[in-house]
Design a protein around this motif. Structure first.
Motif, PDB file in Angstrom:
ATOM      1  N   ALA A   1      23.035 -31.615 -32.290  1.00  0.00           N
ATOM      2  CA  ALA A   1      23.761 -32.820 -32.689  1.00  0.00           C
ATOM      3  C   ALA A   1      23.147 -33.438 -33.939  1.00  0.00           C
ATOM      4  O   ALA A   1      23.863 -33.896 -34.840  1.00  0.00           O
ATOM      5  CB  ALA A   1      23.760 -33.827 -31.543  1.00  0.00           C
TER       6      ALA A   1
ATOM      7  N   ALA B   1      24.597 -36.028 -27.079  1.00  0.00           N
ATOM      8  CA  ALA B   1      25.134 -35.652 -28.385  1.00  0.00           C
ATOM      9  C   ALA B   1      25.662 -36.875 -29.133  1.00  0.00           C
ATOM     10  O   ALA B   1      25.401 -37.044 -30.332  1.00  0.00           O
ATOM     11  CB  ALA B   1      26.244 -34.609 -28.216  1.00  0.00           C
TER      12      ALA B   1
ATOM     13  N   ILE C   1      20.689 -29.651 -27.187  1.00  0.00           N
ATOM     14  CA  ILE C   1      21.910 -30.373 -27.554  1.00  0.00           C
ATOM     15  C   ILE C   1      21.588 -31.455 -28.582  1.00  0.00           C
ATOM     16  O   ILE C   1      22.314 -31.632 -29.573  1.00  0.00           O
ATOM     17  CB  ILE C   1      22.565 -30.978 -26.302  1.00  0.00           C
ATOM     18  CG1 ILE C   1      23.220 -29.871 -25.478  1.00  0.00           C
ATOM     19  CG2 ILE C   1      23.604 -32.041 -26.673  1.00  0.00           C
ATOM     20  CD1 ILE C   1      23.708 -30.312 -24.116  1.00  0.00           C
TER      21      ILE C   1
ATOM     22  N   ALA D   1      26.997 -29.798 -31.335  1.00  0.00           N
ATOM     23  CA  ALA D   1      26.214 -29.658 -30.105  1.00  0.00           C
ATOM     24  C   ALA D   1      26.973 -28.943 -28.997  1.00  0.00           C
ATOM     25  O   ALA D   1      26.392 -28.177 -28.229  1.00  0.00           O
ATOM     26  CB  ALA D   1      25.769 -31.041 -29.622  1.00  0.00           C
TER      27      ALA D   1
END
Length: 208
Positions: free
Chosen positions: A15, A68, A11, A40
């Motif tokens: 991100a 994120a 993630i 993300a």
């Protein structure tokens, strides 16, 4: 615990890629954060919508939102440093892609989706966030251009679906599927492989 930690790493990588794209587009801090969250979590949200999962997992799992969002802010503040870590970001992005694809495919199979649908859902889980990012930036999505990205995702999803059909251990199948996604993606980056594109010159002109 290890899987949860790897998910957060994926993630964060997704991100970071979204936030860097937003920085290059000269968006403000809110725009950078939105692009980080979208990249993300977008694929997982699309997956849950397609499978009828309510509430959407990404919106009720606060660590995902926090990681994120914080990653987006960090990139906004320190983007020159993060940009110099491009290879590390690409490596983590490949890892995140593998994890998201196998998790998405497994979730779809567990909810009764047929294998072909599970493969498409798994692929979408991995590439959906990046596609949404590019649409928001008014660009042709990266996965529809030359890079070997969606193909790697689909290959991993097919492995997971095939392993499930053969009754193989789920953990082993997920590991192998993720490894294939990561391997194909990294080799494609290393060798600079591209998917075929139409020849220049366009379609033949029709008379009449």
């Amino acid at each position: 615990m290890l899987l949860a930690a790897l998910e957060l790493v994926g993630i964060a990588a997704f991100a970071a890629s979204g936030a860097l794209a937003a920085v290059r587009a000269r968006l403000d801090v809110f725009g950078v954060t939105v692009l980080a969250l979208t990249t993300a979590l977008g694929g997982g949200i699309i997956r849950d919508v397609l499978l009828g999962v309510h509430p959407v997992t990404a919106l009720v799992t606060w660590p995902w939102l926090a990681v994120a969002g914080v990653t987006g802010l960090v990139v906004f503040l320190f983007h020159p440093t993060v940009a110099r870590l491009r290879r590390s970001v690409l490596l983590l992005d490949a890892l995140g892609l593998g994890l998201f694809v196998t998790a998405g495919t497994t979730t779809a199979l567990d909810l009764g989706a047929p294998p072909y649908a599970a493969c498409l859902v798994g692929m979408t889980t991995g590439i959906g966030g990046g596609a949404l990012r590019d649409v928001l930036l008014r660009e042709i999505p990266l996965v529809l251009r030359r890079e070997i990205y969606a193909v790697a995702a689909l290959a991993g999803a097919v492995v997971v679906a095939a392993g499930d059909a053969l009754g193989l251990p789920a953990a082993l199948v997920a590991l192998v599927g993720s490894a294939i996604v990561v391997g194909v993606r990294l080799v494609a980056l290393w060798r600079r492989w591209d998917a075929p594109v139409p020849r220049e010159g366009g379609a033949p002109k029709l008379d009449g």
